[in-house]
Design a protein around this motif. Sequence first.
Motif, PDB file in Angstrom:
ATOM      1  N   CYS A  58       1.039  -1.294   0.105  1.00  0.00           N
ATOM      2  CA  CYS A  58      -0.106   0.286   0.100  1.00  0.00           C
ATOM      3  C   CYS A  58       0.953   1.406   0.090  1.00  0.00           C
ATOM      4  CB  CYS A  58      -0.943  -0.269   0.961  1.00  0.00           C
ATOM      5  SG  CYS A  58      -2.381  -1.485   1.486  1.00  0.00           S
ATOM      6  N   GLY A  59       0.702   2.291  -0.757  1.00  0.00           N
ATOM      7  CA  GLY A  59       0.704   3.638  -1.462  1.00  0.00           C
ATOM      8  C   GLY A  59      -0.131   4.403   0.470  1.00  0.00           C
ATOM      9  N   ARG A  60       0.047   5.771   0.382  1.00  0.00           N
ATOM     10  CA  ARG A  60       0.468   6.608   1.373  1.00  0.00           C
ATOM     11  C   ARG A  60      -1.781   7.164   0.530  1.00  0.00           C
ATOM     12  NH1 ARG A  60       4.392  11.273   2.604  1.00  0.00           N
ATOM     13  NH2 ARG A  60       2.086  11.418   4.564  1.00  0.00           N
ATOM     14  N   GLY A  61      -1.321   6.842  -0.858  1.00  0.00           N
ATOM     15  CA  GLY A  61      -2.499   7.756  -1.249  1.00  0.00           C
ATOM     16  C   GLY A  61      -3.832   6.853  -1.195  1.00  0.00           C
ATOM     17  N   GLY A  65      -5.286   3.469  -0.117  1.00  0.00           N
ATOM     18  CA  GLY A  65      -6.783   3.048   0.674  1.00  0.00           C
ATOM     19  C   GLY A  65      -7.322   1.995   0.082  1.00  0.00           C
ATOM     20  N   ASP A  66      -7.377   1.711  -0.894  1.00  0.00           N
ATOM     21  CA  ASP A  66      -8.082   0.239  -1.360  1.00  0.00           C
ATOM     22  C   ASP A  66      -7.533  -0.928  -1.006  1.00  0.00           C
ATOM     23  OD1 ASP A  66      -9.734   2.276  -3.689  1.00  0.00           O
ATOM     24  OD2 ASP A  66      -8.732   1.624  -5.203  1.00  0.00           O
ATOM     25  N   GLY A  67      -6.188  -0.643  -0.789  1.00  0.00           N
ATOM     26  CA  GLY A  67      -5.470  -2.154  -1.297  1.00  0.00           C
ATOM     27  C   GLY A  67      -5.848  -2.192   0.612  1.00  0.00           C
ATOM     28  N   TYR A  68      -6.372  -1.256   1.892  1.00  0.00           N
ATOM     29  CA  TYR A  68      -6.000  -1.377   3.245  1.00  0.00           C
ATOM     30  C   TYR A  68      -8.368  -2.012   3.610  1.00  0.00           C
ATOM     31  CZ  TYR A  68      -2.480   1.070   5.049  1.00  0.00           C
ATOM     32  OH  TYR A  68      -0.958   1.634   4.853  1.00  0.00           O
ATOM     33  N   VAL A  69      -8.450  -1.730   2.339  1.00  0.00           N
ATOM     34  CA  VAL A  69      -9.639  -1.769   2.222  1.00  0.00           C
ATOM     35  C   VAL A  69     -10.527  -3.505   1.789  1.00  0.00           C
ATOM     36  CG1 VAL A  69     -12.289  -2.424   1.293  1.00  0.00           C
ATOM     37  CG2 VAL A  69     -11.181   0.123   1.798  1.00  0.00           C
ATOM     38  N   ALA A  70      -9.032  -3.980   1.140  1.00  0.00           N
ATOM     39  CA  ALA A  70      -9.080  -5.419   1.017  1.00  0.00           C
ATOM     40  C   ALA A  70      -8.469  -6.183   1.318  1.00  0.00           C
ATOM     41  CB  ALA A  70      -8.002  -5.538  -0.069  1.00  0.00           C
ATOM     42  N   GLY A  71      -7.266  -6.265   2.339  1.00  0.00           N
ATOM     43  CA  GLY A  71      -6.690  -6.060   3.444  1.00  0.00           C
ATOM     44  C   GLY A  71      -8.530  -7.017   4.582  1.00  0.00           C
ATOM     45  N   SER A  72      -8.918  -6.129   4.875  1.00  0.00           N
ATOM     46  CA  SER A  72      -9.298  -5.743   5.608  1.00  0.00           C
ATOM     47  C   SER A  72     -10.907  -7.208   5.505  1.00  0.00           C
ATOM     48  CB  SER A  72     -10.356  -4.423   6.199  1.00  0.00           C
ATOM     49  OG  SER A  72     -10.081  -3.891   6.570  1.00  0.00           O
ATOM     50  N   ARG A  97      -8.824   6.214   7.016  1.00  0.00           N
ATOM     51  CA  ARG A  97      -9.820   5.724   7.556  1.00  0.00           C
ATOM     52  C   ARG A  97      -9.933   4.503   7.101  1.00  0.00           C
ATOM     53  NH1 ARG A  97     -16.728   6.886   6.082  1.00  0.00           N
ATOM     54  NH2 ARG A  97     -17.227   5.597   6.663  1.00  0.00           N
ATOM     55  N   ALA A  98      -9.604   3.734   6.211  1.00  0.00           N
ATOM     56  CA  ALA A  98      -9.664   2.896   5.557  1.00  0.00           C
ATOM     57  C   ALA A  98      -8.899   1.655   6.406  1.00  0.00           C
ATOM     58  CB  ALA A  98      -9.394   2.849   4.104  1.00  0.00           C
ATOM     59  N   CYS A  99      -6.996   3.013   7.052  1.00  0.00           N
ATOM     60  CA  CYS A  99      -5.783   2.301   7.415  1.00  0.00           C
ATOM     61  C   CYS A  99      -6.640   1.506   8.830  1.00  0.00           C
ATOM     62  CB  CYS A  99      -4.939   3.126   7.573  1.00  0.00           C
ATOM     63  SG  CYS A  99      -3.811   2.404   7.993  1.00  0.00           S
ATOM     64  N   ARG A 100      -7.318   2.485   9.375  1.00  0.00           N
ATOM     65  CA  ARG A 100      -7.813   2.273  11.134  1.00  0.00           C
ATOM     66  C   ARG A 100      -8.905   1.187  10.626  1.00  0.00           C
ATOM     67  NH1 ARG A 100      -8.299   7.984  10.135  1.00  0.00           N
ATOM     68  NH2 ARG A 100     -10.276   7.762  10.291  1.00  0.00           N
ATOM     69  N   ASN A 101      -9.609   1.072   9.985  1.00  0.00           N
ATOM     70  CA  ASN A 101     -10.443   0.081   9.335  1.00  0.00           C
ATOM     71  C   ASN A 101      -9.801  -1.399  10.066  1.00  0.00           C
ATOM     72  OD1 ASN A 101     -13.153   1.118  10.595  1.00  0.00           O
ATOM     73  ND2 ASN A 101     -13.324   1.346   7.898  1.00  0.00           N
ATOM     74  N   PHE A 102      -8.897  -1.284   9.229  1.00  0.00           N
ATOM     75  CA  PHE A 102      -7.999  -2.594   8.613  1.00  0.00           C
ATOM     76  C   PHE A 102      -7.447  -2.998  10.372  1.00  0.00           C
ATOM     77  CE2 PHE A 102      -3.871  -4.518   8.125  1.00  0.00           C
ATOM     78  CZ  PHE A 102      -4.152  -5.568   7.966  1.00  0.00           C
ATOM     79  N   LEU A 103      -7.172  -1.724  10.841  1.00  0.00           N
ATOM     80  CA  LEU A 103      -6.004  -2.837  11.703  1.00  0.00           C
ATOM     81  C   LEU A 103      -7.826  -2.622  13.649  1.00  0.00           C
ATOM     82  CD1 LEU A 103      -4.099   0.568  12.214  1.00  0.00           C
ATOM     83  CD2 LEU A 103      -2.906  -1.265  12.238  1.00  0.00           C
ATOM     84  N   SER A 104      -7.952  -1.866  13.008  1.00  0.00           N
ATOM     85  CA  SER A 104      -9.025  -2.563  14.276  1.00  0.00           C
ATOM     86  C   SER A 104     -10.014  -4.331  13.646  1.00  0.00           C
ATOM     87  CB  SER A 104     -10.817  -1.044  14.016  1.00  0.00           C
ATOM     88  OG  SER A 104     -11.152  -1.993  12.399  1.00  0.00           O
TER      89      SER A 104
END
Length: 502
Positions: A58-61, A65-72, A97-104
Motif C-alpha cells: 500500500c502507498g499513502r494515497g 486505501g483500496d489495498g487496506y479495504v481489500a486487506g480487511s 480511514r481504511a487503514c484504521r478499519n484494517f487495524l481495528s
Amino acid sequence: MNALPVKVYLTAAVKAVESAYAANHGGDCYDLMERAGAALVRAAEKIKSDQPEIWIFCGRGNNGGDGYVAGSLLLERGARIRLFAVGEPHEESEAARACRNFLSRGGKIETMLPSLDEGRPGIIIDALLGTGISSEPHFPVSDWISFINRVRAKVIAVDCPSGMNADTGAVLGNCVNADCTVCMLALKPGLFTSDAVDYTGKILFDALGCDLDDYQDELARFEKIPLTRSSYEDIVPQLPQRFKSCNKGDNGRVLIIAGSRGMGGAAILAGCGALRAGAGLVKIATDPFNVNAINSIHPELMTADFNDDEAVKAALQWCDTVAVGPGLSKSRRSRELLDLVFDSGVDCIADADALSLMSAQEPLPQENRIITPHPGEAGRLLGCDAETVNADRFTAASKLQQLYGGVVLLKGAGSVVCDRHRMTVIDSGSPALAVGGSGDMLTGIIAALAAGGLSLRQAALIGACIHGKAGEMAEEEYGSAGTLPSDLEGYIRRLVNGRVHD
C-alpha cells in the motif's frame, strides 16, 4: 467485473467525477473505496495458486486505501495476508480511514520489505501508486516496485500498475509488471497503448456502481475530443455485408501504387491484404520488374507500369480508393507519383515511403486521405523522434491530424485512430505483427474497406481491428516469433466475414 466499456477518460476527468460524487454523498467517496476493495478481492478469488498467502503493498494515497479495504475483507474471509505500507496515509483522508478499519479488524502493518526466505505469496496486490503520476517513482517506492517484480507471484494492480502514466501508457522508470489490472470507475486511455501493453496484463473493469452518464458535465470539461477504445469484437456489427446479387464492381476497385525495383514484396503484400479484405478488383501500379512475381503469386492482381503517366492516370480514374507508398522508395519518380495521387481527388491511403516523402515538404492538409505512420514515420512528420511520439501517442496522433488532415492511424502497440471529431485506441494486436511487411498488409486491408463503401475513419478503424485480431490468432496458433504477414491471409478472410472460429 463487467465487460470493458467503449468510452475511456483521462484521469483528470475521473477525479472530477469523484469530486462531484463526494459532493453528493456526504463529502467523501469512501463507499467507492469499499467497492473497489471488494472488486480486488473478487479478482484475487479467481486466481488459482499453490501458495495461499496474499501480500498487499500500500502507498499513502487512495490507491493504498483500496489495498487496506481489500486487506480487511480478506481478513474477514479468513485469508492469510501480509500488508506492507510504504508510509502512513495522508491525515484525514479516506485512505487513513481504511487503514484504521484494517487495524481495528486485527490487521498488522509492516513497513519494511520482507525477506523471501520467509516464504513467498501466491498473489500480490499492488496498491502503491495511483493513476495520477506523471514522473518516475522515487525511492523508496521504486525499490518496492523492483521487489514486487522479483517475486514469483500473480500480481493484481489497482487501477493502474504502479509506475505507469494512466493517460499516456508511458513508463518512465520502474513499473509493476502485473498479471491483471482492475480498472475502477472508468477506463483510462493509457492502459491500452505504448509501454502499458507490456505491464497491465489482463484488464478487468468495475464501474463501482457508478453511472458516468450522470456526470457528463464534469467529463465534458476535460474532453477536447471524445476518447474510445475498440477491439475486433466491437466492430463486427459494422463489417460490410454483401448481397447475393453483387458483382465484382460492387465490392470496390483498389489501386495500389507500390514496389520499386527490389521491393516488389511490399506491393504483393498490400495487394494480398486488399484481396483478402474483400476488394472486388485490385490493380498494382509498380515497376515492370515486379510483374512476373505478382502474377505468379496472385494472378487475381492486375498490374500497370508506374513509369507510364497515362497508365497511372487511367488507373486513378478507374479506382475507388488508392493506396500509395509500400516499397515505393524515395526517388524522384516516387515524388511524381505521390503528386499524381494527391492531385487526383481520389480517396487515398498514404503509407511507408509516401510518408517519408511527405515529411520532406511542408504539411498540406487533405481531408480525403488516411495516413498510417509507425512511430518513426510519425516522428519525421512531426519533426521529433519515435520516443517522443510514444511518450504520448494520443497527443502525437492529434498533432498529425491537425497538420495533415483526414484520418490518422498511428500504428504500434495500441494503435490510435484520429480524425477531427474523435480518437480511438485499438485494443487488438500481437507481437507476431512486429515483422517487415505487416504494415503493407494493413494498408491493403484498409484500402479494400474504403473502396467497398466504408468511410475513411471506419476503414482505418475496422482495418486496424481486423489486422490486430489476425495477429492475435496467428500468435495463438504459431507463437509470436516467425509469423509472416502472408500467414495472416486466412485469418483476415475469416475476420472480414465475421467468423473468428471456423
